[in-house]
Design a protein around this motif. Structure first.
Motif, short mmCIF file in Angstrom:
data_model
loop_
_atom_site.label_atom_id
_atom_site.label_comp_id
_atom_site.label_asym_id
_atom_site.label_seq_id
_atom_site.Cartn_x
_atom_site.Cartn_y
_atom_site.Cartn_z
N LEU A 37 -13.64 51.12 27.45
CA LEU A 37 -14.48 50.09 28.00
C LEU A 37 -13.55 49.28 28.67
O LEU A 37 -11.98 49.50 28.66
N ASP A 38 -14.58 48.22 29.93
CA ASP A 38 -13.77 47.28 30.96
C ASP A 38 -14.24 46.22 30.83
O ASP A 38 -15.39 45.64 30.53
N LYS A 39 -13.34 44.82 31.58
CA LYS A 39 -13.74 43.55 30.30
C LYS A 39 -14.15 43.69 31.93
O LYS A 39 -14.94 42.31 31.82
N GLY A 40 -13.58 43.87 32.86
CA GLY A 40 -14.87 43.51 33.65
C GLY A 40 -16.18 44.60 34.66
O GLY A 40 -16.11 45.02 34.02
N PHE A 41 -15.64 45.30 35.82
CA PHE A 41 -16.44 46.52 35.96
C PHE A 41 -15.11 47.81 36.40
O PHE A 41 -13.91 47.45 37.10
N CYS A 42 -15.72 48.57 35.89
CA CYS A 42 -14.85 50.45 36.38
C CYS A 42 -13.50 49.98 37.64
O CYS A 42 -14.63 50.23 38.08
N GLY A 43 -12.24 50.15 37.65
CA GLY A 43 -12.09 50.59 39.04
C GLY A 43 -11.83 49.25 39.85
O GLY A 43 -11.72 49.02 41.19
N ALA A 44 -12.50 48.08 39.16
CA ALA A 44 -12.48 46.31 40.23
C ALA A 44 -10.91 45.76 40.06
O ALA A 44 -10.46 45.35 40.97
N GLN A 45 -10.09 46.57 39.42
CA GLN A 45 -8.73 45.53 39.84
C GLN A 45 -7.60 46.62 40.21
O GLN A 45 -8.01 46.90 41.45
#
Length: 401
Positions: free
Chosen positions: A35-43
């Motif tokens: 589960l990710d609050k945004g998109f996986c790997g975007a941070q």
């Protein structure tokens, strides 16, 4: 998607650590929700510099880095792409004789860890890498290190995890985690509620509140590494480059762009986000032009920053919770998590399956901060007691006089 799902393991955070753990766990046969609050790997996982290096890491990180290195060399077979991984070697420059002495001492300390470091004098550096400017005291070269494209790798791991059967939920903030008799209940803002036997907290810069909700006040601050990319240039840098003591790092990709870092971005009012500082970008490019003369007239075409979690001792927090069975932490990589992340993922899978791992991670235990806090508290209490004793002694002396 709403409703409720049940899995063996729920992972909070779809960066490289969380997604590589998800992939490793599926390979062991576990059911997994990522589960990710945004998109996986975007941070931080997708916007970092891209260095794949062991050289320069604290000694306690080297076994973990070695395990990760074994993953990097089989990246295409694991996630379906090579992520532009190049085993170019990593060159660490020394600006002063003191810096060179530090590199020599480090090479001696890590001699048994398989880095095969090659120490270069000022003359040797100039002869082997003539595109580097004058005025440096020497360097240390690690031939087995390299670099990769974080935007590709950070997207490649969750994509591979999804193909392997991991249930991936993006734009799905986890708003609450509670311990129950049979495991954990995770409530999300936009997705399903999740029941899981084990929870991995790999939420990066956003991980501390999850730990705090289980009574673990782990220290974590946010940093904002800042990067610059130049226009495509003729082949120049054939190695990944760093600097002893920090200050600058640089690499060149196959299409010719040079990526340069070494400054920090500026946090915005919403600390989830930041922006590059114009003064910092100018300082990086001027510094780069001094060390790499071919960059003197290069055009910078893109700037960016990312949000990363940092610990006081610059080592990550990896290991079982000190308060809650079934909760495992993995965060606080302090700008140096890209290379070790795939190894961390395997270690987390070990911990879920076996309750232990053969890769030494004791130095990264969350308990270290609790122990330091307790020691500091004892010292403070001791000082207070000493002051009280002194005051009583002074009073007795006053009565006697």
């Amino acid at each position: 998607m709403s409703g409720r799902i049940s899995v063996d393991v729920a992972i909070i955070g779809g960066g490289l650590v969380g997604s590589s753990a998800a992939l490793a766990l599926r390979g062991m046969g576990f059911s997994v929700a990522l589960l990710d609050k945004g998109f996986c790997g975007a941070q931080a996982s997708g916007v970092n510099y891209g260095g794949v290096r062991r050289q320069g890491r604290p000694v306690e990180q080297l076994p973990l880095a070695a395990r990760a290195s074994a993953v990097w060399v089989r990246l295409r077979g694991l996630i379906g792409i090579d992520g532009e991984y190049q085993r170019s070697g990593h060159l660490k420059l020394a600006q002063t004789e003191a810096d060179m002495s530090a590199l020599e001492a480090y090479a001696e300390t890590v001699a048994g860890y398989g880095l095969d470091l090659q120490l270069l004098s000022a003359g040797g550096l100039r002869q082997r890498f003539p595109w580097i400017g004058d005025g440096l005291a020497g360097a240390s070269f690690c031939p087995s290190d390299g670099h990769a494209n974080p935007r590709l790798v950070a997207a490649g791991f969750p994509a591979a995890a999804r193909r392997a059967g991991v249930q991936v939920f993006e734009q799905t903030p986890v708003i609450g985690v509670t311990r129950q008799a049979e495991g954990f209940a995770l409530e999300t803002e936009t997705g399903p509620s999740v029941r899981a036997g084990t929870v991995i907290n790999a939420a990066g810069a956003w991980a501390a509140p999850f730990a705090a909700s289980f009574g673990e006040a782990l220290p974590l601050k946010r940093i904002y590494p800042s990067m610059i990319v130049t226009e495509p240039l003729p082949p120049l840098m054939d190695v990944n480059i760093g600097m002893e003591g920090g200050g600058i790092y640089a690499r060149q990709v196959e299409r010719g762009n040079c990526i340069v870092g070494g400054e920090r971005g500026q946090a915005l009012p919403d600390p989830d986000f930041s922006r590059p500082r114009s003064a910092g970008a100018l300082a990086i490019m001027n510094r780069a032009a001094e060390i790499f003369p071919a960059l003197k007239h290069a055009h910078a075409i893109r700037f960016w920053t990312g949000t990363e979690g940092a610990t006081p001792d610059k080592n990550p927090i990896i290991g079982p919770s000190t308060t809650t069975p079934g909760l495992i932490h993995a965060f606080g990589f302090t700008g140096a998590g890209f290379q070790i992340a795939p190894g961390v993922g395997e270690v987390l899978a070990d911990l879920v399956r076996d309750g232990r791992t053969q890769t030494p991670i004791h130095a990264f235990s969350p308990a270290r901060f609790l122990a330091r806090r307790a020691a500091a508290s004892l010292a403070t209490n001791g000082q207070a007691q000493d002051q009280q004793n002194d005051q009583k002694s002074e009073q007795r002396e006053g009565f006697a006089s």
